[in-house]
Structure formats: C-alpha cells, structure tokens
Design an enzyme around this catalytic site. Structure first.
Site, mmCIF file in Angstrom:
data_model
loop_
_atom_site.group_PDB
_atom_site.id
_atom_site.type_symbol
_atom_site.label_atom_id
_atom_site.label_comp_id
_atom_site.label_asym_id
_atom_site.label_seq_id
_atom_site.Cartn_x
_atom_site.Cartn_y
_atom_site.Cartn_z
ATOM 1 N N PRO A 34 0.815 -1.226 0.000
ATOM 2 C CA PRO A 34 0.000 0.000 0.000
ATOM 3 C C PRO A 34 0.847 1.274 0.000
ATOM 4 O O PRO A 34 0.360 2.345 -0.363
ATOM 5 C CB PRO A 34 -0.802 -0.095 1.310
ATOM 6 C CG PRO A 34 -0.684 -1.497 1.780
ATOM 7 C CD PRO A 34 0.584 -2.041 1.195
ATOM 8 N N GLU A 89 0.371 -8.148 8.263
ATOM 9 C CA GLU A 89 0.425 -6.680 8.437
ATOM 10 C C GLU A 89 1.490 -6.045 7.549
ATOM 11 O O GLU A 89 1.600 -4.826 7.494
ATOM 12 C CB GLU A 89 0.686 -6.341 9.900
ATOM 13 C CG GLU A 89 -0.550 -6.106 10.734
ATOM 14 C CD GLU A 89 -1.627 -7.182 10.571
ATOM 15 O OE1 GLU A 89 -2.716 -6.812 10.102
ATOM 16 O OE2 GLU A 89 -1.381 -8.353 10.894
ATOM 17 N N ARG A 147 -1.713 -8.167 -21.234
ATOM 18 C CA ARG A 147 -2.544 -7.826 -22.394
ATOM 19 C C ARG A 147 -1.896 -6.794 -23.310
ATOM 20 O O ARG A 147 -2.359 -6.574 -24.426
ATOM 21 C CB ARG A 147 -3.959 -7.392 -21.947
ATOM 22 C CG ARG A 147 -3.989 -6.129 -21.137
ATOM 23 C CD ARG A 147 -5.383 -5.832 -20.626
ATOM 24 N NE ARG A 147 -6.312 -5.468 -21.690
ATOM 25 C CZ ARG A 147 -6.262 -4.324 -22.341
ATOM 26 N NH1 ARG A 147 -5.322 -3.434 -22.088
ATOM 27 N NH2 ARG A 147 -7.147 -4.048 -23.284
ATOM 28 N N ASP A 184 -7.321 1.193 -26.482
ATOM 29 C CA ASP A 184 -7.865 1.172 -25.130
ATOM 30 C C ASP A 184 -8.322 2.523 -24.646
ATOM 31 O O ASP A 184 -7.779 3.539 -25.011
ATOM 32 C CB ASP A 184 -6.778 0.747 -24.124
ATOM 33 C CG ASP A 184 -6.580 -0.730 -24.115
ATOM 34 O OD1 ASP A 184 -7.415 -1.423 -24.691
ATOM 35 O OD2 ASP A 184 -5.585 -1.159 -23.527
HETATM 36 C C1 4GM Z 1 2.083 -4.270 3.602
HETATM 37 C C2 4GM Z 1 3.272 -4.481 2.917
HETATM 38 C C3 4GM Z 1 -0.909 -4.189 -1.506
HETATM 39 C C4 4GM Z 1 0.949 -4.999 3.272
HETATM 40 C C5 4GM Z 1 3.324 -5.414 1.893
HETATM 41 C C6 4GM Z 1 -0.668 -5.086 -0.475
HETATM 42 C C7 4GM Z 1 -2.846 -3.440 -0.370
HETATM 43 C C8 4GM Z 1 -2.006 -3.350 -1.461
HETATM 44 C C9 4GM Z 1 0.998 -5.951 2.272
HETATM 45 C C10 4GM Z 1 2.184 -6.129 1.571
HETATM 46 C C11 4GM Z 1 -1.553 -5.122 0.601
HETATM 47 C C12 4GM Z 1 -2.283 -2.381 -2.555
HETATM 48 C C13 4GM Z 1 -0.232 -6.751 1.910
HETATM 49 N N1 4GM Z 1 -2.630 -4.302 0.615
HETATM 50 N N2 4GM Z 1 -3.081 -1.348 -2.276
HETATM 51 N N3 4GM Z 1 -1.389 -5.930 1.690
HETATM 52 O O1 4GM Z 1 -1.767 -2.535 -3.648
HETATM 53 O O2 4GM Z 1 2.213 -7.023 0.546
#
Ligand code: 4GM
Length: 244
Positions: free
Chosen positions: A80, A107, A144, A159
């Site tokens: 995230p 987490e 794709r 697209d």
């Molecule tokens: C924290 C670090 C990606 C959490 C690495 C992964 C949302 C997204 C995670 C991670 C995630 C996103 C796992 N949540 N918004 N959780 O792309 O892989």
C-alpha cells in the site's frame, strides 16, 4: 512470490492470460516463499519488534526466494505504500523482459526486504489481506499489452487510457432493447461520421466522469473543437436514447 500459490490458479490459467501462457507468448512462474523458510517448521512470519498487533513477514524466506532466481528481473514489492499503479506504469513494465512480483501478507513485510526491491507498487489507496490480488492486477494489465496477446482485431492501442480518455459507449445486437435504441449513427455505415461521433462520446464521458483526466490527455485540434461543442450543448445526459 507468495505464501499462497493456489490463489493464482484462476487468474493465470483462464481467459486471455491463460491463453497467452499456453501459446508460449509469456511465462508465469509462481514461487512459494514458504519453500525458502530456514527452520523445520517453515515459519514465514513473526511478531513485530517493539510490540503491537499482527504479524510481520520474515526477511530470510523472501531473500532466499529472490536469490533462487537469476539476476535481471525488475523486483517489485506489492504494497500500500508504493507508487499507485497506472496504465502508464503497465506500458513501461510490458517492455521489460522479466518481472518479479513479491506479495506480502499479514500486516506487512520486514522493512529490510525493501533493500532488495527495485520498485514498490500499490493498486490503490486501500489495504488488502495480501499482495496477491494486486500482483494479479499488475500481471493482467501488463500481459494484455504484449504483442500477440490480444487479437489483431482488438489492439490495446485502442484502449481506454491509451490516449488518456475514457472509452465511449458500445453497442451490439439487438438494435432495440426494452425501449433503448442503438444510436442511429452507428447503423449508418458512414465510417467518418462514426469515428467522429465515437471520439465526441469519449470526450463527453471523460468530461462528465473524470474531468481530471483531460488535463493529461493528448487532444488534437479536432478534439478541442468537439470539446467546445460538448460544453456548448451542456445537458449532461449521455444515457441510451429512449424511443418515445
Ligand atoms: C504491507 C506491505 C498491496 C501490506 C506489503 C498489499 C494493499 C495493497 C501488504 C504487503 C496489501 C495495494 C499486503 N494491501 N493497495 N497488503 O496494492 O504485501
């Protein structure tokens, strides 16, 4: 790289991605991070230093998984905190020979994993239980774009987003459904009129739904003219025309 390889079966085996894989246009390998856990119980997560809720993915299994691959692939951590994924990033990645997508779970991952990745990508501003679905999203968007994956008849150059605009309305048979008719122009056979109508609809939809995209869109002089018409016409109703 994931703790849940089974999750990838549907998205990687079905539809266009599955066909691209079967035909040898692309290769997709799913690596189980647990195979690189060092201890006999194959532990891949642990409690956070400093305390607090949840679990953190351990650094050694992920590093082991990365070291098991030949050098050269761009290493991407799905998280995230990463740069928000876009069509532009998909186009860039589709030009690279080899990508390695790392999926965290729980987490998050031990911060030291970041020292071994080239890029961090997020598919949007929300938290998921793992990076698996984001990795599938990236794979789908990138695959794709690879030449030969979509049929000749459906080029990704056409697209939504290829030129920064949303796609306009599309119709197929029947000509009329529950009082909603297909716009007459599409039945006219006038290719130039149809092209111009479609372009105007794409512009109109972008103005109405995503005006933010217009700032970055590549607009031709014709587009500017069509935009003037749209703004003059007002009456933001783009819905299917009713037969009265
Ligand atoms: C924290 C670090 C990606 C959490 C690495 C992964 C949302 C997204 C995670 C991670 C995630 C996103 C796992 N949540 N918004 N959780 O792309 O892989």
């Amino acid at each position: 790289m994931t703790l849940f390889p089974e999750m990838f079966r549907g998205p990687f085996d079905c539809s266009i991605v599955g066909r691209a894989r079967d035909s040898g246009l692309i290769k997709l390998n799913v690596h189980n991070i647990r195979d690189f856990a060092l201890d006999k119980h194959r532990v891949t997560d642990d409690v956070p230093y400093g305390g607090g809720p949840g679990m953190v993915m351990k650094v050694e299994p992920i590093m082991g998984a990365l070291r098991s691959l030949p050098d050269g692939g761009l290493r991407i951590l799905m998280c995230p905190q990463g740069e928000v994924f876009s069509q532009e990033i998909a186009v860039y990645l589709s030009g690279l020979p080899h990508l390695v997508l790392i999926c965290g779970h729980y987490e998050g991952v031990d911060e030291r994993v970041r020292s071994a990745v080239d890029r961090e990508i997020s598919i949007g501003d929300y938290v998921l239980t793992g990076g698996e679905i984001p990795a599938m999203v990236v794979v789908d968007a990138v695959v794709r774009l690879i030449p030969g994956v979509l049929g000749k008849e459906r080029s990704s150059l056409q697209d939504s987003f290829a030129d920064g605009l949303l796609e306009g309305p599309q119709y197929t048979r029947p000509r009329e459904f529950e009082g909603m008719a297909v716009p007459e122009v599409l039945l006219s056979g006038h290719h130039e009129m149809i092209r111009k109508w479609r372009r105007k609809q794409a512009l109109k939809r972008t103005v109405m739904q995503r005006p933010d995209l217009l700032k970055k869109a590549r607009l031709t002089p014709e587009d500017q003219g069509l935009l003037q018409e749209i703004l003059k016409e007002g009456g933001w109703d783009s819905g299917p025309s009713e037969i009265s």
